[in-house]
Design a protein around this motif. Structure first.
Motif, short mmCIF file in Angstrom:
data_model
loop_
_atom_site.label_atom_id
_atom_site.label_comp_id
_atom_site.label_asym_id
_atom_site.label_seq_id
_atom_site.Cartn_x
_atom_site.Cartn_y
_atom_site.Cartn_z
N ASP A 1 0.82 -1.21 0.00
CA ASP A 1 0.00 0.00 0.00
C ASP A 1 0.86 1.26 0.00
O ASP A 1 0.42 2.33 0.46
N SER A 2 2.10 1.14 -0.52
CA SER A 2 3.02 2.28 -0.44
C SER A 2 2.48 3.50 -1.20
O SER A 2 2.66 4.64 -0.75
N SER A 3 1.81 3.30 -2.32
CA SER A 3 1.28 4.44 -3.09
C SER A 3 0.27 5.23 -2.28
O SER A 3 0.32 6.47 -2.19
N ALA A 4 -0.66 4.50 -1.63
CA ALA A 4 -1.66 5.17 -0.80
C ALA A 4 -1.03 5.86 0.39
O ALA A 4 -1.44 6.96 0.79
N ILE A 5 0.01 5.25 0.96
CA ILE A 5 0.70 5.84 2.12
C ILE A 5 1.34 7.16 1.72
O ILE A 5 1.25 8.17 2.45
N TYR A 6 2.00 7.20 0.55
CA TYR A 6 2.65 8.43 0.12
C TYR A 6 1.64 9.52 -0.24
O TYR A 6 1.93 10.71 -0.09
N ILE A 7 0.46 9.12 -0.72
CA ILE A 7 -0.58 10.12 -0.98
C ILE A 7 -0.99 10.81 0.32
O ILE A 7 -1.11 12.04 0.40
N VAL A 8 -1.19 10.00 1.38
CA VAL A 8 -1.55 10.56 2.69
C VAL A 8 -0.41 11.43 3.20
O VAL A 8 -0.63 12.51 3.77
N LEU A 9 0.84 10.99 3.00
CA LEU A 9 1.99 11.77 3.44
C LEU A 9 2.04 13.12 2.72
O LEU A 9 2.32 14.15 3.34
N ASP A 10 1.77 13.11 1.41
CA ASP A 10 1.75 14.36 0.65
C ASP A 10 0.67 15.31 1.18
O ASP A 10 0.87 16.53 1.27
N GLN A 11 -0.48 14.73 1.54
CA GLN A 11 -1.56 15.55 2.10
C GLN A 11 -1.13 16.19 3.42
O GLN A 11 -1.43 17.36 3.70
N LEU A 12 -0.40 15.40 4.24
CA LEU A 12 0.11 15.95 5.51
C LEU A 12 1.11 17.08 5.24
O LEU A 12 1.13 18.10 5.94
N MET A 13 1.96 16.91 4.21
CA MET A 13 2.92 17.94 3.85
C MET A 13 2.20 19.24 3.45
O MET A 13 2.57 20.33 3.88
N ASP A 14 1.16 19.09 2.62
CA ASP A 14 0.40 20.26 2.18
C ASP A 14 -0.23 20.97 3.37
O ASP A 14 -0.26 22.20 3.44
N HIS A 15 -0.73 20.16 4.31
CA HIS A 15 -1.36 20.75 5.49
C HIS A 15 -0.34 21.53 6.33
O HIS A 15 -0.63 22.62 6.83
N LEU A 16 0.87 20.96 6.45
CA LEU A 16 1.92 21.64 7.22
C LEU A 16 2.34 22.94 6.53
O LEU A 16 2.58 23.96 7.18
N ARG A 17 2.45 22.89 5.20
CA ARG A 17 2.82 24.10 4.47
C ARG A 17 1.78 25.20 4.64
O ARG A 17 2.12 26.38 4.76
N SER A 18 0.50 24.79 4.64
CA SER A 18 -0.57 25.79 4.78
C SER A 18 -0.52 26.45 6.15
O SER A 18 -1.01 27.57 6.33
N ASP A 19 0.10 25.76 7.13
CA ASP A 19 0.23 26.33 8.48
C ASP A 19 1.54 27.07 8.67
O ASP A 19 1.89 27.48 9.78
#
Length: 659
Positions: free
Chosen positions: A617-635
């Motif tokens: 499930d590495s692809s799905a894991i990295y998608i979630v990780l990218d979403q977390l990155m975007d959230h951190l950048r927005s903060d």
């Protein structure tokens, strides 16, 4: 045979009083099962002869000593006799000595002596056999004295029995005295003494006695050979093993599957896998011991794939086979495979034993899998397995390393007879969790309970002081190790002390301590000192350590220390020196080990490394990780998707997240 005789025939024979005793005794000897014996016993009772001494003696002997016999039935017959004779006692003692509860033979012997029925040369060998099995040294000595008193000490069967008792009880000196006094030594005498020395690990004495045996013209048998091969296995003496093997072939000693297994064990334990495989392939008859010896040999020497193949081909597996495979997985770091195999074992007809459970608890430790550890603990309780101190220690270690320190301490308190390992495991657990004061308190309690510390105790104690910042207490115990407790300081203790001083900011004292060490500093010493340099940002000492590494052990100290030096320069913004270290590593092929993080989801352990693509499930894991990155950048946080080249795999830096 009595079971084929008709009831009318038996009745007619019993009614003939002319040669009654002879015929009844003859019928008893013809019995081939307990059913036929009980039918005959019933006819004897009907005719009012249930207390006929000679007849009942024959019934007791048949019940106690026949291949189909029932020792409990013999005991009932014996108990109902108002008058007992020596023959009855000897028959029952002999039967009990070979039963599941041999101690009954010793009790019968004592009852016999109290009843003023004196034992004879047929009594002593079997009651001594029971003493040997139960390792009853005191009873064996008393029986020896009785044999001397009655004049039976010179009977070779009695002397052989005495040798066996003293050997099994660990008193090989007394056994040798008895052996030397035997005038007419039989092959059993020689084998008993050689077997005793072999059991005690006295290899030199075994060889001397074997040489003496051959000089006296006594021909060895399979038992002699197995005792010699046992010494070869214990001492990993391959040359001697080959010599014994050669003697077996030249002298034509009968070789059965047991001798072949002993030879196989020698080659396996001595690491000659080719010879072991050749011998195994030539064996006409193999049993589970043969397969397990070969399996263990390959597993022990790191040939895990070959061991797996042998294990899969085994026609019959016993608990030792399963344990060998499970321990091999654990030793090679394949903990999940070890646990999977354990559950397969539970579904088979083979019941796990203590060795199995200790192995799978170790696997749970390696994985940090508390859920699995709890399942194993539940299995122990639900199956009413009585925990030995070893199993308790394994449970305490597992729970502490999996994060459940309270449960570990509760189990520690449950241990009825704590050994030094129990205290060491608990002190180490408290050190691991940074509860230094409690570890020191437990160390004092251990001494109050009469347990003297060893080198492992002090490693745990000093680690506890290190992790809790107890610099003065750590130095106190380190100073008293040799003078008060008589425990010599080893490299591990110096590592702990350097770490204590370094973390406390006493880098100069740590350097001086390293200079006074009686042994050469290893990578662990330099690692502890470099760790302190990083904490206190001391570039001067770090450069000294690097110089030592390059001069004394160039490029052989592993990647960890060079990575640590690189990180120290990086944090000090000394980019030039950092690049030089990395170039040095690249030029000499020094590669860092990728750290692994694990996470448990729904009882399954999942492992990850930096930039890992192995997980399904590495692809799905990295998608979630990218979403977390975007959230951190927005903060307003700074994020990087490229992992730090020399970060640790288990923290945010290794996943490319920095703030």
């Amino acid at each position: 045979m009595f079971k084929s005789l008709k009831y009318s025939t038996v009745a007619s024979r019993l009614n003939c009083t002319a040669s009654f005793n002879y015929k009844v005794h003859s019928l008893i000897e013809q019995c081939s099962s307990m059913n036929s014996l009980k039918c005959l016993h019933a006819r004897i009772i009907v005719h009012g002869l249930a207390h006929h001494e000679l007849t009942v003696s024959k019934l007791i002997a048949c019940s106690a000593l026949s291949a189909f016999g029932d020792i409990q039935y013999a005991q009932i017959l014996f108990d109902k006799m108002p008058q007992r004779n020596r023959y009855m006692y000897n028959s029952l003692i002999r039967g009990c000595a070979s039963s599941e509860d041999p101690y009954k033979a010793i009790l019968l012997y004592k009852q016999m002596v109290v009843s003023v029925i004196l034992p004879n040369e047929f009594t002593f060998p079997f009651v001594l056999k029971a003493c040997a099995i139960k390792e009853g040294y005191r009873d064996g000595v008393l029986i020896h004295l009785m044999a001397i008193k009655l004049g039976y000490e010179s009977h070779v069967c009695v002397e052989n029995g005495l040798i066996n008792v003293y050997v099994r009880c660990g008193n090989v000196v007394y056994a040798r005295k008895v052996f030397d006094e035997i005038v007419e030594k039989t092959l059993v005498s020689w084998n008993s003494m050689i077997g005793g020395y072999s059991r005690m690990g006295c290899g030199e004495q075994v060889l001397l006695l074997f040489r003496d045996m051959k000089e006296r013209g006594v021909r060895p048998d399979g038992f002699t050979v197995m005792y010699l091969l046992s010494v070869c296995s214990q001492n990993c003496d391959l040359e001697l093993g080959k010599f014994v093997h050669c003697n077996v072939v030249v002298n034509g000693i009968g070789v059965d599957v047991h001798v072949q297994n002993a030879l196989l064990d020698v080659y396996a334990k001595c690491g000659d896998l080719n010879a072991a495989q050749t011998l195994f392939d030539r064996m006409v008859h193999r049993n589970v011991v043969s397969w397990t010896s070969l399996l263990t040999a390959y597993a022990k020497h790191g040939c895990l794939e070959v061991a797996k193949d042998i294990f899969s081909r085994m026609p019959v597996k016993n608990v030792v086979s399963w344990n060998s495979m499970i321990s091999s997985y654990v030793r090679e770091g394949h903990s999940q495979e070890a646990l999977d195999l354990f559950f397969k074992m539970c579904k088979s007809e083979v019941k796990p034993d203590e060795t199995t459970l200790v192995g799978v608890l170790s696997a749970s430790c390696q994985l940090g899998d508390l859920v699995m550890g709890n399942k194993i603990h539940d299995y122990i309780r639900s199956n009413n397995i009585k925990c030995s101190v070893t199993l308790y220690n394994a449970l305490v270690d597992m729970f502490s390393k999996c994060g459940s320190l309270v449960k570990a301490f509760d189990l520690f308190l449950e241990i009825p007879e704590k050994n030094i390992v129990s205290w060491n495991v608990m002190i180490g657990a408290l050190a691991f969790h940074g509860i230094g004061h409690k570890a020191v308190q437990l160390f004092e309690e251990m001494q109050a309970c009469g347990k003297w510390p060893d080198k492992i105790t002090f490693i745990g104690l000093l680690s506890a002081c290190c992790h809790s910042g107890l610099t003065d207490i750590g130095w106190y115990y380190f100073d008293k190790m040799s003078s008060i407790y008589g425990v010599p300081r080893e490299i591990e203790h110096y590592v702990c002390m350097v770490d204590i001083l370094g973390r406390g900011g006493f880098l100069d004292k740590a350097v001086k301590l390293i200079g006074r060490m009686p042994m050469k500093p290893d990578t662990a010493i330099w690692g502890a000192l470099l760790g302190a340099c990083r904490i206190h940002r001391n570039l001067t000492v770090a450069k000294q350590v690097l110089k030592q590494l390059l001069e004394l052990e160039p490029y052989s100290s592993g990647c960890g220390l060079y990575v640590l030096v690189s990180n120290i320069y990086s944090e000090a913004q000394r980019w030039g020196e950092m690049k030089n270290i990395r170039k040095l590593m690249n030029d000499h092929g020094i590669k860092r080990h990728e750290a692994i993080s694990s996470i448990e989801i729904c009882g399954c352990s999942n492992e990850f490394m930096v930039s890992d693509q192995r997980h399904e499930d590495s692809s799905a894991i990295y998608i979630v990780l990218d979403q977390l990155m975007d959230h951190l950048r927005s903060d307003g946080h700074s994020c990087s998707l490229s992992p730090e080249p020399f970060g640790c795999g288990g923290d945010l830096v290794s996943w490319g997240v920095s703030s």
